[in-house]
Design an enzyme around this catalytic site. Sequence first.
Site, PDB file in Angstrom:
ATOM      1  N   HIS A  84      -4.775  13.344   3.235  1.00 38.19           N
ATOM      2  CA  HIS A  84      -5.154  13.988   1.979  1.00 38.19           C
ATOM      3  C   HIS A  84      -6.580  13.618   1.611  1.00 38.19           C
ATOM      4  O   HIS A  84      -7.129  12.627   2.088  1.00 38.19           O
ATOM      5  CB  HIS A  84      -4.200  13.576   0.852  1.00 38.19           C
ATOM      6  CG  HIS A  84      -4.351  12.139   0.433  1.00 38.19           C
ATOM      7  ND1 HIS A  84      -3.929  11.080   1.215  1.00 38.19           N
ATOM      8  CD2 HIS A  84      -4.910  11.575  -0.680  1.00 38.19           C
ATOM      9  CE1 HIS A  84      -4.205   9.931   0.600  1.00 38.19           C
ATOM     10  NE2 HIS A  84      -4.800  10.197  -0.545  1.00 38.19           N
ATOM     11  N   ARG A  87       1.229   3.493  -9.743  1.00 38.29           N
ATOM     12  CA  ARG A  87       1.355   4.362  -8.578  1.00 38.29           C
ATOM     13  C   ARG A  87       1.940   3.601  -7.388  1.00 38.29           C
ATOM     14  O   ARG A  87       1.681   2.413  -7.199  1.00 38.29           O
ATOM     15  CB  ARG A  87       0.019   5.011  -8.222  1.00 38.29           C
ATOM     16  CG  ARG A  87      -0.992   4.074  -7.646  1.00 38.29           C
ATOM     17  CD  ARG A  87      -2.347   4.741  -7.518  1.00 38.29           C
ATOM     18  NE  ARG A  87      -3.315   3.711  -7.261  1.00 38.29           N
ATOM     19  CZ  ARG A  87      -4.301   3.796  -6.376  1.00 38.29           C
ATOM     20  NH1 ARG A  87      -4.479   4.897  -5.693  1.00 38.29           N
ATOM     21  NH2 ARG A  87      -5.135   2.801  -6.195  1.00 38.29           N
ATOM     22  N   SER A 124      -3.687   4.848  -0.822  1.00 38.46           N
ATOM     23  CA  SER A 124      -2.370   4.331  -1.176  1.00 38.46           C
ATOM     24  C   SER A 124      -1.275   5.141  -0.488  1.00 38.46           C
ATOM     25  O   SER A 124      -0.113   4.777  -0.543  1.00 38.46           O
ATOM     26  CB  SER A 124      -2.176   4.347  -2.695  1.00 38.46           C
ATOM     27  OG  SER A 124      -2.320   5.652  -3.197  1.00 38.46           O
ATOM     28  N   GLY A 149      -8.921   1.883   0.655  1.00 36.89           N
ATOM     29  CA  GLY A 149      -8.443   2.181  -0.688  1.00 36.89           C
ATOM     30  C   GLY A 149      -7.380   3.260  -0.759  1.00 36.89           C
ATOM     31  O   GLY A 149      -7.002   3.681  -1.856  1.00 36.89           O
ATOM     32  N   ASN A 174      -3.296  15.085  -9.341  1.00 33.95           N
ATOM     33  CA  ASN A 174      -2.859  13.730  -8.988  1.00 33.95           C
ATOM     34  C   ASN A 174      -1.795  13.280  -9.993  1.00 33.95           C
ATOM     35  O   ASN A 174      -1.964  13.443 -11.200  1.00 33.95           O
ATOM     36  CB  ASN A 174      -4.067  12.782  -9.044  1.00 33.95           C
ATOM     37  CG  ASN A 174      -3.795  11.442  -8.408  1.00 33.95           C
ATOM     38  OD1 ASN A 174      -2.772  10.811  -8.654  1.00 33.95           O
ATOM     39  ND2 ASN A 174      -4.716  10.986  -7.579  1.00 33.95           N
ATOM     40  N   GLY A 232     -15.761  -6.196   5.248  1.00 33.55           N
ATOM     41  CA  GLY A 232     -15.521  -6.191   3.809  1.00 33.55           C
ATOM     42  C   GLY A 232     -16.798  -6.207   3.000  1.00 33.55           C
ATOM     43  O   GLY A 232     -17.904  -6.164   3.534  1.00 33.55           O
ATOM     44  N   PHE A 234     -22.566 -11.400  -1.370  1.00 32.68           N
ATOM     45  CA  PHE A 234     -23.922 -11.000  -1.040  1.00 32.68           C
ATOM     46  C   PHE A 234     -24.157  -9.544  -1.428  1.00 32.68           C
ATOM     47  O   PHE A 234     -25.155  -9.208  -2.068  1.00 32.68           O
ATOM     48  CB  PHE A 234     -24.150 -11.189   0.463  1.00 32.68           C
ATOM     49  CG  PHE A 234     -25.512 -10.788   0.914  1.00 32.68           C
ATOM     50  CD1 PHE A 234     -26.619 -11.543   0.569  1.00 32.68           C
ATOM     51  CD2 PHE A 234     -25.701  -9.651   1.680  1.00 32.68           C
ATOM     52  CE1 PHE A 234     -27.886 -11.182   0.983  1.00 32.68           C
ATOM     53  CE2 PHE A 234     -26.959  -9.282   2.094  1.00 32.68           C
ATOM     54  CZ  PHE A 234     -28.055 -10.048   1.748  1.00 32.68           C
TER      55      PHE A 234
END
Lengths: 338, 338
Positions: A164, A23, A159, A157, A74, A309, A313
């Site tokens: 959307h 993709r 792209s 995440g 998709n 992030g 841990f």
Amino acid sequence: MPELRKDPLVGRWVVFAPERKQRPIDFEGPETSLPKVDAFSAGNERLTPGEVYAVRPNGSTPNTPGWKVRVVPNRYPALRIEGELNPEAVGFYDRLNGIGAHEVIIETPDPTLALEDQSLEGVADVFQAFRHRTLDLMKDSRFHYLLMFKNVGPQAGASVAHAHSQLMALPVVPMQIKHKLQIALRYFEEKDRNIFEDILRNEVKNQERIVYENQGFVVFCPFASRFPFELSIYPRRQSPDFHSVDGHEMVLLADAVKNALSRLKVALGTPNYNMVVFTAPVRRPRKNYWSTIDFDFRWHIEILPRLTGIAGFEFGTGFFINTTLPEEAAQYLRQIRL
Amino acid sequence: MPELRKDPLVGRWVVFAPERKQRPIDFEGPETSLPKVDAFSAGNERLTPGEVYAVRPNGSTPNTPGWKVRVVPNRYPALRIEGELNPEAVGFYDRLNGIGAHEVIIETPDPTLALEDQSLEGVADVFQAFRHRTLDLMKDSRFHYLLMFKNVGPQAGASVAHAHSQLMALPVVPMQIKHKLQIALRYFEEKDRNIFEDILRNEVKNQERIVYENQGFVVFCPFASRFPFELSIYPRRQSPDFHSVDGHEMVLLADAVKNALSRLKVALGTPNYNMVVFTAPVRRPRKNYWSTIDFDFRWHIEILPRLTGIAGFEFGTGFFINTTLPEEAAQYLRQIRL
């Protein structure tokens, strides 16, 4: 064919979808001088698979301009719609075919318009699209769970930059959902009270983590927020199912979401975030383990700004480290003038 | 004072540590022309809190050069060593004081040397430091779990480039560990077999996901890998406790880790990754729920390359989407000549 595999040590399913390597990614890699084609914009309808739902106020022809919201499969699905599940053991392990649906809700034909900058009606149309697709996909007995989510920005995440959301129909109930259902059920069995209602009452009474309230919904920073400025949105009316929302309640939901996202945008400067709708599994008309679910579980929304992030841990423990108290975040978000 | 809060809906603890906002980040923000001081390099010992352990082959003075591995308290700890836990209810919710230890294992005085590029003895010294600190911190009855992990690169949550690992002593057993312990216990009760031994036998017999084996350890890509090129390292000898490793077994562990990380470096070009040691909770000498743990749970290591992000789908479900099959990853890693 994508494949689902179960980790025997933790009961977690992983989707293997090698095709998704191909993709295109808006955000990664070196900039090229070629202008990128936005397949989600008005006029580019031929660049996506054919639509399965659209809001077309003037009754325009499918897969042509004139729409406000458009739902398409998709092009790089993590799960495939055709085929049988064929659950089986592979030696010591469990697997099944990656059967499911993976749809994209294109929230607007305008490539620069964010969800929170749409009119109330525009936001309600997006959630109405979720609802319509949910009611349709529920009819397929291979699907046990319908997951609705939205990734905004590369840190979250996404792209593609064009606004959307995504809808996935899954052939198994995810571990995380089962876990929430079990805790809600246990709480109800023990106390004869709904845990979501108890949280809501506590927050509304206490007020220090409340960000916004309207007649139907409450927006607040949860007591044990994993991320700075994390938000939860709870409906005031008890229902396990997102698809029970309709009519004026849908407008109230749109108002709560628009308000929450607008405040985050002012506070954090267009943050990357994930928004997830948690709803009950698809239930067949038989008595089962989740039979009291109408009382004990309530659908809800989580919004997770991704300023920080996930490190060793978090993976090692399921713990999170958060540097911002929800009381501080809520106070900051509350005083913003929209 | 940091604080731990429990999410009543999922049983997850979150650490609130506002002080950690102030820590310097090597990887973020605009580059400055000022050369950055590396507090972890030889000669800069005064820039860290005083050492609690060090490998000093020539018996040099603490907090001076001459060390190979050095353990110091984290200057920006998520948990504080002084104080009482004071677990309490806050209205509807549960909290406790953020008591614990947060130490940094500086793996080398050389600011450019990665763990896998050290000698076998150098790697063994790092794990020996973990072991020594574990045995010491276990004596403190406020600590119920000792978490060892390593974050490499900004994508994996590292804030410093100099090779280091971290050790945290936690006042509660994390949900994720409890979950693994419960599954291992249930498996043993049902089958009278150890689930880790069964996975290991299956992998060694099958070979297609094996990356490297030595006399004491097996490195493999797990069947339901969450990430491309994810690795697990299992010891062949049954023990719930990482701290049971010593002598020649420590050298074999160093060999397995060095081999695994070296292959990842060749395959992926110095990837960002998390490495986590999963070990049993600290156990007091009384009969308790985990009494068969010597048979049913085995300590192990997970290495998670962070090529891909965590998005709404993962947060919504606990599912992961992986584009690379572990069989392909293992085949690729196996054929690398080190």
